[in-house]
Motif scaffolding. Structure first.
Motif, PDB file in Angstrom:
ATOM      1  N   ASP A 244       0.988  -1.312   0.101  1.00 55.28           N
ATOM      2  CA  ASP A 244      -0.007  -0.131  -0.067  1.00 55.28           C
ATOM      3  C   ASP A 244       0.877   1.324   0.027  1.00 55.28           C
ATOM      4  O   ASP A 244       0.367   2.324  -0.328  1.00 55.28           O
ATOM      5  CB  ASP A 244      -0.897   0.059   1.231  1.00 55.28           C
ATOM      6  CG  ASP A 244      -1.936  -1.163   1.157  1.00 55.28           C
ATOM      7  OD1 ASP A 244      -2.173  -1.532   0.112  1.00 55.28           O
ATOM      8  OD2 ASP A 244      -2.276  -1.481   2.296  1.00 55.28           O
ATOM      9  N   SER A 247       2.638   5.149   5.227  1.00 54.83           N
ATOM     10  CA  SER A 247       1.554   6.153   5.710  1.00 54.83           C
ATOM     11  C   SER A 247       2.518   7.136   6.825  1.00 54.83           C
ATOM     12  O   SER A 247       1.833   7.960   7.206  1.00 54.83           O
ATOM     13  CB  SER A 247       0.488   6.171   5.981  1.00 54.83           C
ATOM     14  OG  SER A 247       0.271   5.161   6.898  1.00 54.83           O
ATOM     15  N   LYS A 273      -3.168   8.382   7.492  1.00 56.90           N
ATOM     16  CA  LYS A 273      -4.391   8.274   6.690  1.00 56.90           C
ATOM     17  C   LYS A 273      -4.406   8.009   5.257  1.00 56.90           C
ATOM     18  O   LYS A 273      -5.148   7.142   4.908  1.00 56.90           O
ATOM     19  CB  LYS A 273      -5.049   9.680   6.868  1.00 56.90           C
ATOM     20  CG  LYS A 273      -5.529  10.136   8.094  1.00 56.90           C
ATOM     21  CD  LYS A 273      -6.654  11.090   8.120  1.00 56.90           C
ATOM     22  CE  LYS A 273      -7.971  10.620   7.410  1.00 56.90           C
ATOM     23  NZ  LYS A 273      -9.054  11.339   7.591  1.00 56.90           N
ATOM     24  N   GLY A 274      -3.239   8.328   4.630  1.00 59.71           N
ATOM     25  CA  GLY A 274      -3.064   7.757   2.987  1.00 59.71           C
ATOM     26  C   GLY A 274      -1.490   8.166   2.786  1.00 59.71           C
ATOM     27  O   GLY A 274      -0.584   8.310   3.421  1.00 59.71           O
ATOM     28  N   SER A 275      -1.204   7.076   1.660  1.00 56.30           N
ATOM     29  CA  SER A 275       0.334   6.935   1.157  1.00 56.30           C
ATOM     30  C   SER A 275       0.336   6.944  -0.265  1.00 56.30           C
ATOM     31  O   SER A 275      -0.899   6.466  -0.829  1.00 56.30           O
ATOM     32  CB  SER A 275       0.658   5.717   2.084  1.00 56.30           C
ATOM     33  OG  SER A 275      -0.029   4.568   1.603  1.00 56.30           O
ATOM     34  N   LEU A 309      -1.857   4.411  -4.875  1.00 52.78           N
ATOM     35  CA  LEU A 309      -2.449   5.424  -3.723  1.00 52.78           C
ATOM     36  C   LEU A 309      -3.401   4.862  -2.852  1.00 52.78           C
ATOM     37  O   LEU A 309      -4.378   4.208  -3.395  1.00 52.78           O
ATOM     38  CB  LEU A 309      -2.822   6.759  -4.589  1.00 52.78           C
ATOM     39  CG  LEU A 309      -1.878   7.412  -5.676  1.00 52.78           C
ATOM     40  CD1 LEU A 309      -2.721   8.524  -6.236  1.00 52.78           C
ATOM     41  CD2 LEU A 309      -0.730   7.897  -4.974  1.00 52.78           C
ATOM     42  N   ASN A 310      -3.487   5.329  -1.750  1.00 61.14           N
ATOM     43  CA  ASN A 310      -4.625   4.821  -0.996  1.00 61.14           C
ATOM     44  C   ASN A 310      -4.843   5.987   0.158  1.00 61.14           C
ATOM     45  O   ASN A 310      -3.998   6.656   0.604  1.00 61.14           O
ATOM     46  CB  ASN A 310      -4.445   3.604  -0.206  1.00 61.14           C
ATOM     47  CG  ASN A 310      -3.258   3.740   0.993  1.00 61.14           C
ATOM     48  OD1 ASN A 310      -3.761   3.869   2.054  1.00 61.14           O
ATOM     49  ND2 ASN A 310      -1.955   3.377   0.904  1.00 61.14           N
ATOM     50  N   TYR A 311      -6.311   6.108   0.384  1.00 60.70           N
ATOM     51  CA  TYR A 311      -6.547   7.102   1.426  1.00 60.70           C
ATOM     52  C   TYR A 311      -7.550   6.380   2.443  1.00 60.70           C
ATOM     53  O   TYR A 311      -8.652   5.882   2.035  1.00 60.70           O
ATOM     54  CB  TYR A 311      -7.029   8.274   0.753  1.00 60.70           C
ATOM     55  CG  TYR A 311      -7.269   9.392   1.727  1.00 60.70           C
ATOM     56  CD1 TYR A 311      -6.067  10.274   2.156  1.00 60.70           C
ATOM     57  CD2 TYR A 311      -8.613   9.871   1.884  1.00 60.70           C
ATOM     58  CE1 TYR A 311      -6.615  11.295   3.030  1.00 60.70           C
ATOM     59  CE2 TYR A 311      -8.808  11.024   2.886  1.00 60.70           C
ATOM     60  CZ  TYR A 311      -7.602  11.592   3.428  1.00 60.70           C
ATOM     61  OH  TYR A 311      -7.859  12.778   4.322  1.00 60.70           O
ATOM     62  N   LYS A 312      -7.450   6.619   3.857  1.00 54.37           N
ATOM     63  CA  LYS A 312      -8.288   6.364   4.515  1.00 54.37           C
ATOM     64  C   LYS A 312      -9.317   7.335   4.838  1.00 54.37           C
ATOM     65  O   LYS A 312      -9.035   8.369   5.711  1.00 54.37           O
ATOM     66  CB  LYS A 312      -7.546   5.801   5.989  1.00 54.37           C
ATOM     67  CG  LYS A 312      -8.782   5.155   7.044  1.00 54.37           C
ATOM     68  CD  LYS A 312      -7.995   4.594   8.178  1.00 54.37           C
ATOM     69  CE  LYS A 312      -8.660   4.120   9.132  1.00 54.37           C
ATOM     70  NZ  LYS A 312      -8.266   3.453  10.259  1.00 54.37           N
ATOM     71  N   SER A 318     -12.270   3.232   2.802  1.00 54.01           N
ATOM     72  CA  SER A 318     -11.060   3.255   2.350  1.00 54.01           C
ATOM     73  C   SER A 318     -10.886   3.343   0.818  1.00 54.01           C
ATOM     74  O   SER A 318     -11.623   2.433   0.009  1.00 54.01           O
ATOM     75  CB  SER A 318      -9.753   2.284   2.882  1.00 54.01           C
ATOM     76  OG  SER A 318      -9.742   2.658   4.180  1.00 54.01           O
ATOM     77  N   PHE A 320      -8.497   2.898  -2.744  1.00 52.21           N
ATOM     78  CA  PHE A 320      -7.344   2.485  -3.298  1.00 52.21           C
ATOM     79  C   PHE A 320      -7.253   2.761  -4.723  1.00 52.21           C
ATOM     80  O   PHE A 320      -8.246   2.463  -5.417  1.00 52.21           O
ATOM     81  CB  PHE A 320      -7.246   1.044  -3.215  1.00 52.21           C
ATOM     82  CG  PHE A 320      -7.005   0.596  -1.567  1.00 52.21           C
ATOM     83  CD1 PHE A 320      -5.674   0.454  -1.031  1.00 52.21           C
ATOM     84  CD2 PHE A 320      -8.111   0.488  -0.773  1.00 52.21           C
ATOM     85  CE1 PHE A 320      -5.574  -0.056   0.428  1.00 52.21           C
ATOM     86  CE2 PHE A 320      -8.052   0.091   0.401  1.00 52.21           C
ATOM     87  CZ  PHE A 320      -6.800  -0.256   1.028  1.00 52.21           C
TER      88      PHE A 320
END
Length: 805
Positions: A244, A247, A273-275, A309-312, A318, A320
């Motif tokens: 992922d 983050s 929260k995001g990466s 990219l991912n963001y909670k 979430s 992705f």
């Protein structure tokens, strides 16, 4: 198209309604039992917040447990009370925690790695009960840290080459792309990268895989007992998930090798929260070719890019976004040029409806592109396959004894068998387009894992798949619906002649299929360390790879099932014994299997497969069968670990005559398929001498690949022509090699963030000249045919430097 979608919608609505009724019924039954609560959460890596797949969550007092799913989520339903919970995972410190459960409780946890150095220490947890108890069988998982320590050709870490060391997995030899599972073809493997289909898994015609090891988080190979959520291929599923991204902190790692190098960067978009993650690889051997006399016009290289990219959004949602792009370039003295590769893009939304219901919605695009430019004849040829996939999957943790997974999907395919363009036609005015093909494949499934007693656990499921071959397309019509005719005078099969054609407008249904695909597996636990397992699965493959080679090549063309090409239908049963010994230090597995496949394509003698707009004229539907026994002994703990695997197997094909007068292919007899490897022995080991030095070794021994040699010759118009006997009644010489490696971790300085290691390896230590092929030619002096063996690799030393900061 509207009519097709409406029909599919109504069918899926009906099946989904039945699934919902079934789930409500089960939930109602459970509601009458003792009051229970859900313990759920997500398990991550403490250093980077990377979700961890397959973490064991175990309740000793109740002797029950579960594992995290593909997104690190877990859920257990327990009676009210206070419990000691054990959380363990390969390469991480085990956590023990006391939890008071008097309401639904969310418990997110982070695990610390057991080693801090770049050269990861391999520790396998001794809580093997969940593996013994689980009905899952015919499945292999590989840690990426183990893969990175395996010696490989040219020093490039290779995910695909590592799975060839597992029982039941082979390939066609050195330089061969793809892999074969339990006697099946390379096209019968469903290869997924972050859920997106990969149609060609190799770079440089099989020398490297398309998977950047630095970007890979988890790898799982299903050889049998395949869950209902998977479909579309007949033999196996290779499911690979990318990392992922970190983050918490920004980090870079990579490697510099003799032939290729790689680099990967990851870091937070918003802390915790995001990466993001972005990684690239490229080979540069072609730069050395340009310095060589006579090689200045030649090139052979690849490059690829992994992104994520991912963001909670919040605790329950979430997003992705992941992608892959890769290309291979091969050219020779400006005579011809070849470019091919995969592209994928996947947008996913994870949603937690409740502590017991996890959902994932995915929108997926996948594209395989092939281009061939032949300057000496003045044209360029483009071909490929695209698919657009929407899927919605649910995991429902009904109770501590019952888990459900269910969902639906729809895949739209676009096949381009070939666009032929004059080399000087930049805007494609005079392009000649072979008939494009289109198809739609919807499906719905439900699966369950059910603990019936302390000793018996079962997994069962059902997949309902449909397939629609769609227009716009022109279909050839033949007398008696036979595109292949038998010439009784010559005793050969010949191309049929169309009596007419029929045009189907865009999205008009040409042919349709539907299949029910049941799945079942069971585990009977003899004691805490031993179990007997059995499984059955039916798989349907609606896509066919048109190829007459032993491994996948860029020239191969994917085709949909239609009124002439029938879908492959596979049935497989397996039985196995599994045992852990000495508190998990050693483990032993033995499985036997039998697999049969209907409608496996075969080709008439002299079939022309390239740029053929009437491929049905050179193919016949046959059948296939494979059976064997697989054994694997593993040492899991200590400074020395690894495994020994051995497979004894048989893989055969048969294409009988359609009538009593027709002999069929090979006189209608069963014959060895090109994937048949009677014996397959693999030994791999790693030895951690100390914190700085570790060593690895691989040994592989396989039976030679079946081939057809000439058994005589005759004169025709002054030319000596070889004659051949039955198909594949000969074999290439046995294939074997020994590889070794040594890894030196540089001394650590706590004040420095830079960490590095040197990897030294030798592929094929004793310089075995394995035969990639044996061809025959006429000797100019004697006039007799003689055999010429082609070998690709001798001994190959390599060195690479890995780093991270």
């Amino acid at each position: 198209m509207i009519a097709v979608v409406k029909y599919v919608y109504q069918t899926q609505k009906m099946v989904t309604k039945k699934i919902s009724t079934f789930v409500i019924f089960l939930t109602t039954l459970i509601s009458f039992s003792q009051e229970k609560f859900a313990l759920s959460g997500t398990i991550t890596d403490f250093k980077n917040n990377e979700t961890l797949i397959g973490v064991n969550i175990y309740i000793p007092a109740l002797e029950i447990g579960t594992t995290t799913n593909e997104y690190g989520f877990y859920s257990l339903t327990l009676p009210e009370g206070e419990y000691q919970v054990e959380i363990s995972f390969l390469g991480y410190e085990t956590v023990e925690k006391t939890i008071l459960l008097n309401q639904n409780t969310k418990n997110n946890l982070s695990l610390n790695e057991s080693g801090e150095e770049l050269q990861e220490v391999i520790i396998i947890d001794n809580k093997e009960m969940s593996n013994i108890k689980s009905p899952e069988m015919s499945v292999n998982k590989l840690s990426i840290s183990v893969i990175k320590k395996m010696p490989v050709v040219l020093g490039e870490v290779d995910v695909l080459k590592s799975i060839l060391l597992l029982p039941g997995v082979t390939n066609a030899g050195e330089g061969a792309s793809g892999f074969n599972v339990r006697g099946g073809g390379a096209d019968q493997n469903l290869i997924l990268l972050d859920e997106a289909a990969i149609f060609n898994s190799s770079h440089v015609f099989g020398f490297f895989s398309v998977f950047n090891p630095d970007a890979v988080k988890d790898l799982k190979l299903y050889k049998g007992g395949i869950p209902a959520r998977y479909g579309g291929r007949a033999s196996s599923v290779l499911d690979i998930y990318q990392k992922d991204g970190n983050s918490k902190e920004f980090h870079v790692n990579g490697g510099i090798g003799v032939i290729s190098s790689r680099i990967l960067a990851e870091g937070p978009l918003v802390k915790n929260k995001g990466s993001f993650l972005i990684g690239g690889r490229a080979s540069y051997a072609h730069l050395f070719l340009k310095l060589s006399e006579g090689q200045k016009g030649n090139a052979a290289y690849f490059y690829d890019l992994n992104t994520k990219l991912n963001y909670k959004l919040n605790n329950n949602n979430s997003l992705f976004l992941s992608g892959y792009f890769g290309r291979d370039v091969f050219s020779m003295n400006k005579v011809f040029a070849n470019i091919y590769g995969n592209s994928t893009l996947n947008l996913r939304w994870n949603h937690l409806y409740s502590d017991k219901l996890f959902a994932n919605l995915s929108l997926i695009y996948s594209d395989y592109f092939y281009e061939l430019t032949l300057d000496f004849v003045g044209f360029k040829w483009d071909s490929g396959i695209k698919n657009y996939n929407i899927k919605y999957d649910f995991k429902n943790y009904i109770s501590d004894k019952l888990k459900l997974d269910y969902g639906l999907s729809g895949i739209y395919y676009e096949f381009n068998p070939g666009t032929i363009i004059p080399s000087d036609d930049a805007i494609r005015i005079n392009a000649d387009q072979l008939d494009k093909k289109y198809a739609f494949e919807p499906s719905v499934y439900i699966g369950a894992e059910h603990e019936l007693s302390k000793k018996i656990t079962v997994s069962y499921g059902l997949r309902f798949s449909l397939f629609y071959r769609l227009g716009a397309s022109t279909i050839n019509l033949y007398e008696n619906n036979n595109p292949v005719v038998f010439n009784p005078d010559m005793q050969i099969y010949e191309k049929g002649t169309p009596v007419s054609t029929k045009y189907y407008r865009k999205n008009k249904m040409i042919e349709s299929y539907n299949n029910l695909e049941p799945r079942f597996s069971i585990s009977y636990q003899l004691n805490d360390n031993q179990a007997i397992k059995a499984s059955y699965n039916k798989m349907t493959q609606y896509l066919q790879l048109i190829s007459n080679t032993t491994s996948q090549t860029p020239l191969d063309v994917w085709m949909p099932s239609d009124n002439y090409i029938k879908p492959q239908i596979a049935d497989q049963v397996a039985l196995g014994y599994f045992r852990n010994m000495n508190e998990g230090t050693y483990s032993f597995e033995v499985e036997t299997y039998y697999k049969k496949i209907q409608n496996r394509l075969n080709y008439i003698d002299g079939a022309d497969l390239i740029a053929n707009d009437a491929i049905e004229q050179v193919i016949l539907n046959g059948r296939m069968r494979a059976y064997g026994i697989e054994m694997m002994f593993k040492k899991n703990k200590g400074k020395l670990n690894g495994w020994i695997s051995y497979t004894l197997s048989k893989s055969e094909q048969q294409t009988p005559g359609r009538t009593a007068e027709e002999p069929g292919i090979n006189n209608g007899q069963w014959y060895s398929s090109v994937y048949d490897k009677t014996h397959n022995l693999a030994i791999t080991s790693t030895y951690n001498l100390n914190e700085r030095w570790s060593f690895g070794a691989n040994f592989v021994l396989q039976s030679g690949q079946p081939v057809t040699y000439p058994n005589g010759q005759y004169e025709y118009l002054g030319i000596t022509v070889p004659s051949y006997g039955l198909r594949n009644e000969n074999r290439l010489p046995a294939y074997h090699h020994l590889d070794i490696s040594a890894t030196l971790a540089l001394e650590k300085n706590k004040e420095r963030k830079w960490k590095g290691e040197w990897v030294f390896s030798i592929y094929n230590v004793y310089n075995r000249q394995n035969a990639a092929s044996v061809n025959f030619r006429q000797n100019a002096d004697t006039g007799n045919n003689e055999a010429i063996k082609t070998s690709i690799f001798g001994i190959v030393p390599a060195v690479s430097y890995n780093f991270k900061f």
